[in-house]
Design a protein around this motif. Structure first.
Motif, PDB file in Angstrom:
ATOM      1  N   VAL A  15      -2.527   3.711  11.724  1.00  0.00           N
ATOM      2  CA  VAL A  15      -2.699   3.061  10.422  1.00  0.00           C
ATOM      3  C   VAL A  15      -4.024   3.469   9.783  1.00  0.00           C
ATOM      4  CG1 VAL A  15      -1.236   1.110  11.036  1.00  0.00           C
ATOM      5  CG2 VAL A  15      -3.673   0.971  11.478  1.00  0.00           C
ATOM      6  N   CYS A  58      -4.419   5.237   6.087  1.00  0.00           N
ATOM      7  CA  CYS A  58      -5.373   4.868   5.040  1.00  0.00           C
ATOM      8  C   CYS A  58      -6.160   6.082   4.554  1.00  0.00           C
ATOM      9  CB  CYS A  58      -6.325   3.794   5.560  1.00  0.00           C
ATOM     10  SG  CYS A  58      -5.571   2.164   5.718  1.00  0.00           S
ATOM     11  N   THR A 113       2.344   1.112   7.088  1.00  0.00           N
ATOM     12  CA  THR A 113       1.318   0.255   7.693  1.00  0.00           C
ATOM     13  C   THR A 113       1.850  -1.151   7.939  1.00  0.00           C
ATOM     14  OG1 THR A 113      -0.395   1.523   6.545  1.00  0.00           O
ATOM     15  CG2 THR A 113      -1.015  -0.621   7.404  1.00  0.00           C
ATOM     16  N   TRP A 168      -6.811  -3.074   8.574  1.00  0.00           N
ATOM     17  CA  TRP A 168      -6.339  -1.835   7.955  1.00  0.00           C
ATOM     18  C   TRP A 168      -5.138  -2.089   7.054  1.00  0.00           C
ATOM     19  CZ3 TRP A 168      -9.600   1.720   7.460  1.00  0.00           C
ATOM     20  CH2 TRP A 168     -10.527   2.020   8.444  1.00  0.00           C
ATOM     21  N   SER A 196      -5.035  -0.895   3.267  1.00  0.00           N
ATOM     22  CA  SER A 196      -3.896  -0.172   2.699  1.00  0.00           C
ATOM     23  C   SER A 196      -3.388  -0.847   1.431  1.00  0.00           C
ATOM     24  CB  SER A 196      -2.777  -0.079   3.738  1.00  0.00           C
ATOM     25  OG  SER A 196      -1.661   0.599   3.223  1.00  0.00           O
TER      26      SER A 196
END
Length: 745
Positions: free
Chosen positions: A342, A346, A445, A488, A492
């Motif tokens: 993930v 990003c 994600t 994260w 995202s």
């Protein structure tokens, strides 16, 4: 003249069609509708009967005047009569439902505030200082003044400016609390120094003082006069006064910059004027300096956001673990690979955003990946061919073979891409492909985060029945994985917001990031927990020992202020991103970011995310704010929280003290989990209070001339805000529950 007559007839026909089409849905009274229809039929029949007579009477000017009197005037009379009927039905609320809704809303609000107070009672200490009471009272007064200001047209039209002023006022409140906490921490450290000096003097004289501090593990019972190990035991370094001033100044500068960047203040303007500044990025041909300026304002903040996000992730990882766990991390478990995946997604998102604005500024929006590959291939072939001519015979043969192999590989790759299922995507222009990559990475994600949470739940169930399950990580490290996955996911989601907010999105999000970070610093300074390292040996009462251990009782009253500030900053970001609570304030162009035509399952979510995405992001980052603010076990040094049992102190008191001092080792253990629920209640209560006030305001001011221009749109927006916040908080709470109860992975 004939055009005016035709326009009047067409207008009357449209009104007649509208009334009869929506009569059943709107519930128009049958007798009033029949009366209006008879009037329309009589006017049209009269117009047809009088038409031959008007053409035979008088001069051309007289015919025109007669047509105007006998045709246009009756049509306008019909329109006026139809408007009266429609206004009585469609521009007034039904009195029973609207007042019942207001009463029910007030009852639910009172119940929600009671639940919120009941939940906060476990944190707020009975001996709250006068300063703390003043801070909470002033904050609640600011919230109440904003809510009651929603009855005013001027406040509603300038609500964005009011929201920014509220954030600035709460910033000054937090600065006052942080300065008081810093002074208190210095006093505690000074008191500890005096106690250490007293203990040292007593140990040198061979006597035992009334107060015993934490001793080194090496001190034995028969050592006689031993060296005393006195260390500062503050859980987290309280920010000094200069640091507090710097954080507050940065917050105020970010606040002002956000207002200058995207705030549309409609106070003092015509409420019926629905125009707004264009949100398109317009750069003239050959405007090199303008292109460079816009590239710095779009690409530069994206790179800064990525650097800050990476640094914050490392800081959170260190903060959530004890030193022993942090240095002993073994990232062999499969969730760690999901974190890396993930994080890579990003990176792809931010790279696509930067590339998108570069091609928007410098051209190439219609170019696709395949066309770019062809251009690169032709350029390489020309360059290599020119280099080949200048080579020696032996070198030229090797060079020619390399060029041939390179060209063959590129040709094969291009052929494979054309027959692959992704060929359609690769043929898309870059202006359509890059936003879709950003959206797809966010969806991936979300899927990875859900997969990790489900895997954690499955591992927990398996470990209950299998005592010999693998222990690659400690419980705190397992919670750290879930925390990083959520972090994260927030990053995202912020990347998608940057894309749909336009060319100002990256700079707006960067300023919001800095403001949130400084707010966390001020909250951490204001709620810094300072532990006493001494126990009164003459006292055996656990409540007195509890009072001795916690100097500030964690200042949990600031939970209300911090959570409310987080919600205020989310709403401030809504106004400072070019929105306002009217339907003309919707940025419809965002629905076509990545698509050329209206696709309901893409355009609808994009418009919703552009409008309410900042509120969603505020709810998602609330657990991260608590983790950043609340003290953790990273600053606890092993062996420094030891209490001597002797001279009347009981083992029960010692156990309570050690349990109290070791309560902050994991991400959302116990108290922090409860603080998250209370923070969500505070944010939800503030939003629901605004909704109830808007509902009462619309009901009271039903006869106001700006009801449908100002008050009704505000009520609709508050309903949408409430629904979005409820859904976002529900999903966040579900994930935070698995985050809190994660097993040993």
């Amino acid at each position: 003249m004939s055009f005016d007559i035709l326009s009047a007839v067409l207008f009357a026909w449209q009104v007649h069609k509208y009334l009869n089409r929506y009569a059943i849905v709107g519930g128009l009274p049958a007798d009033e509708l029949a009366s209006v229809n008879r009037l329309y039929a009589a006017i049209q029949q009269s117009r047809m009967d009088d038409w031959p007579r008007t053409r035979q009477s008088g001069s051309q000017e007289q015919q025109a005047i007669l047509q105007l009197e006998e045709t246009v005037v009756p049509q306008l009379q019909y329109v006026s009569a139809a408007a009266k009927v429609a206004r009585r039905r469609f521009t007034l609320f039904q009195q029973g439902p609207i007042w019942a809704g207001c009463a029910l809303g007030m009852a639910v609000l009172m119940l929600q505030l009671a639940v919120c107070w009941w939940a906060l009672r476990s944190f707020i200490q009975p001996g709250l200082s006068g300063l703390n009471q003043t801070i909470v009272a002033v904050f609640l007064g600011l919230v109440a003044s904003h809510n009651f200001g929603l009855f005013s047209v001027g406040i509603l039209m300038g609500e964005g400016r009011v929201q920014c002023l509220l954030v600035a006022a709460v910033t000054l409140l937090l600065l006052r609390a942080a300065l008081a906490a810093a002074v208190r921490a210095q006093e505690v450290e000074h008191s500890r120094g005096r106690q250490c000096e007293l203990l040292s003097n007593g140990s040198a004289a061979g006597t035992v003082p009334n107060l015993q501090l934490a001793r080194d593990d090496a001190v034995s019972a028969g050592a006689g006069v031993a060296a005393v190990h006195c260390q500062p035991l503050s859980n987290g370094r309280p920010l000094k006064q200069l640091d507090c001033f710097a954080a507050a100044a940065i917050m105020l500068v970010c606040n002002l910059s956000l207002q200058l960047l995207g705030l549309i203040d409609r106070s003092g303007k015509d409420p019926h004027d629905k125009t707004q500044p264009a949100a398109d990025l317009l750069v003239g041909a050959g405007a090199i300096w303008q292109q460079l300026l816009y590239s710095c304002a779009t690409v530069g903040p994206v790179l800064c956001i990525w650097w800050l996000a990476t640094w914050t992730a490392k800081w959170l990882r260190q903060r959530q673990l004890k030193p022993a766990d942090y240095h002993g991390v073994q990232p062999r478990a499969w969730p760690w690979y999901c974190v890396s995946v993930v994080q890579g997604l990003c990176v792809v998102q931010h790279g696509c955003i930067a590339l998108f604005w570069i091609i928007q500024l410098f051209g190439g929006t219609e170019a696709s990946i395949l066309s770019s590959m062809r251009s690169i291939l032709m350029f390489c072939q020309r360059g290599l061919h020119g280099t080949y001519i200048n080579q020696q015979p032996l070198q030229s043969s090797v060079w020619l073979a390399s060029v041939t192999n390179f060209s063959t590989i590129l040709a094969l790759l291009q052929g494979l891409l054309q027959i692959a299922p992704v060929a359609t995507m690769l043929h898309l222009p870059m202006r359509l492909l890059l936003p879709r990559v950003v959206y797809a990475a966010c969806i991936a994600t979300v899927g990875a985060t859900v997969m990790v949470a489900a895997g954690v739940a499955l591992a927990k169930r398996m470990c209950k029945h299998t005592p010999a399950c693998s222990h690659d990580m400690s419980p705190c490290q397992g919670q750290q994985v879930l925390g990083l996955m959520w972090y994260w996911l927030c990053a995202s989601t912020a990347a998608v917001l940057i894309m749909v907010l336009g060319y100002k999105g990256s700079l707006t999000m960067l300023l919001a990031f800095l403001q949130a970070a400084c707010a966390c610093n001020l909250l951490q300074a204001a709620s810094a927990r300072v532990h006493y390292a001494s126990a009164v040996l003459q006292s055996t009462a656990p409540d007195k020992l509890q009072q001795q251990i916690d100097d500030s009782a964690h200042n949990s009253h600031l939970l209300v202020v911090g959570s409310g500030l987080w919600g205020m900053m989310s709403l401030q970001l809504f106004f400072c991103s070019g929105h306002f609570c009217e339907f003309s304030g919707l940025q419809y162009a965002s629905a076509f970011t990545g698509v050329d035509s209206m696709v309901w399952y893409i355009s609808g979510p994009l418009l919703l995310l552009n409008t309410c995405g900042v509120l969603v992001l505020g709810c998602m980052t609330l657990p991260l704010m608590l983790v950043a603010v609340c003290p953790c076990g990273t600053q606890d040094q092993p062996g420094t929280h030891q209490f001597a049992v002797g001279n009347g102190i009981s083992g029960q008191v010692k156990a309570a003290a050690e349990e109290k001092l070791a309560a902050d080792h994991c991400v959302l253990p116990g108290t922090l989990q409860q603080q998250l629920w209370c923070s969500m209640l505070v944010v939800n209560s503030i939003r629901f209070a605004a909704l109830v006030v808007c509902m009462i305001s619309a009901a009271v001011q039903q006869q106001h001339i700006l009801l449908w221009a100002i008050f009704a749109p505000k009520l609709v927006f508050e309903l949408c805000f409430m629904a979005v916040v409820d859904v976002a908080q529900l999903l966040t709470a579900l994930y935070a529950q698995s985050w809190h109860s994660s097993p040993v992975l």
